[in-house]
Design a protein around this motif. Sequence first.
Motif, PDB file in Angstrom:
ATOM      1  N   ARG A  87       0.828  -1.205   0.000  1.00  0.00           N
ATOM      2  CA  ARG A  87       0.000   0.000   0.000  1.00  0.00           C
ATOM      3  C   ARG A  87       0.862   1.255   0.000  1.00  0.00           C
ATOM      4  NH1 ARG A  87      -2.070  -3.715   3.567  1.00  0.00           N
ATOM      5  NH2 ARG A  87      -4.252  -4.350   3.285  1.00  0.00           N
ATOM      6  N   ASP A  88       0.338   2.305  -0.605  1.00  0.00           N
ATOM      7  CA  ASP A  88       0.976   3.613  -0.502  1.00  0.00           C
ATOM      8  C   ASP A  88       0.839   4.111   0.932  1.00  0.00           C
ATOM      9  OD1 ASP A  88       0.761   6.798  -0.753  1.00  0.00           O
ATOM     10  OD2 ASP A  88       1.915   6.021  -2.442  1.00  0.00           O
ATOM     11  N   ASP A  91      -2.387   5.649   1.831  1.00  0.00           N
ATOM     12  CA  ASP A  91      -3.600   4.838   1.718  1.00  0.00           C
ATOM     13  C   ASP A  91      -4.393   4.890   3.026  1.00  0.00           C
ATOM     14  OD1 ASP A  91      -5.131   2.108   1.944  1.00  0.00           O
ATOM     15  OD2 ASP A  91      -4.574   2.265  -0.172  1.00  0.00           O
ATOM     16  N   THR A 252       5.047  -2.279   2.372  1.00  0.00           N
ATOM     17  CA  THR A 252       5.510  -0.912   2.641  1.00  0.00           C
ATOM     18  C   THR A 252       5.800  -0.719   4.123  1.00  0.00           C
ATOM     19  OG1 THR A 252       4.236  -0.037   0.784  1.00  0.00           O
ATOM     20  CG2 THR A 252       4.924   1.535   2.469  1.00  0.00           C
TER      21      THR A 252
END
Length: 279
Positions: A87-88, A91, A252
Amino acid sequence: MASVATAAENTGFGDALRRWRRERRLSQLDLALAADVSQRHLSFLESGRARPSRAMTLQLAEALDLPLRERNRLLVAAGFAPVYATRDLDDADMAPVRHALDLMLSHLEPNPVLVLDRNWNMLRHNRAMDRAFAALGDPEALWARVCGDGPRNLLKFTFHPAGARPFIRNWEEVAGLLLWRGRREAEADANDTLHAVIDEILDYEGIPRRWRLPTHPDGPPPPILPLEYELGGQVLSLFSMLSGFGTAQDVTAEEIRIETFFPADDASAALLRALAAAD
């Protein structure tokens, strides 16, 4: 016994499994015992004569202590979908991660704090870090000279002749240790991107050729090695502590490193407080 066609399909998984086993310096017997599988079956998996189940792939990844990113790759090589999301940081599901990072960034003032990814690219930082960068000159100009339009990389910033390097009094001593740390991280995760960063650094002007080989301390090293910055006639001596998320289930989140810099002496602590007061 698997057909020739099936064996060819499984070659990618077998090659990846064998490469990681050798990276971890394990024999087939060692890995078989750790993963609770027979050595014969493990041999068949590496040669492509047997196809792993999803559960077996994850079992072997756990026994090899693979990072989540590499567990996903091993699953894909075995013909399965990845398990772990990447995920960023912005997010919605990453809100607890961002909250924890924001707490650390603010509560550790006036100590500089950086949030880095696995390639030493800067993701976030606190005001104290802004003040530390500003003490070296115009931060935007410094970063532009070191990294151009690319990610702001702390290793490059430390080693580049137009970055922090001219301000570090004990640069050669610190640089050798940072190179060792970077290489160790790159090898542990089979991180080609970080290897490329290190190769780029080794081509910088003024980097001794001997650093292309792994360096080792001549004697017992100190417990910590501070970076000594020369700032307008004053010395700011800092050592760093790394932390991360211990139960991360996202690629991440697992790869985030929080690097906190602490003063190594009373004069440096006073200087950090003075910089904060003047901000």
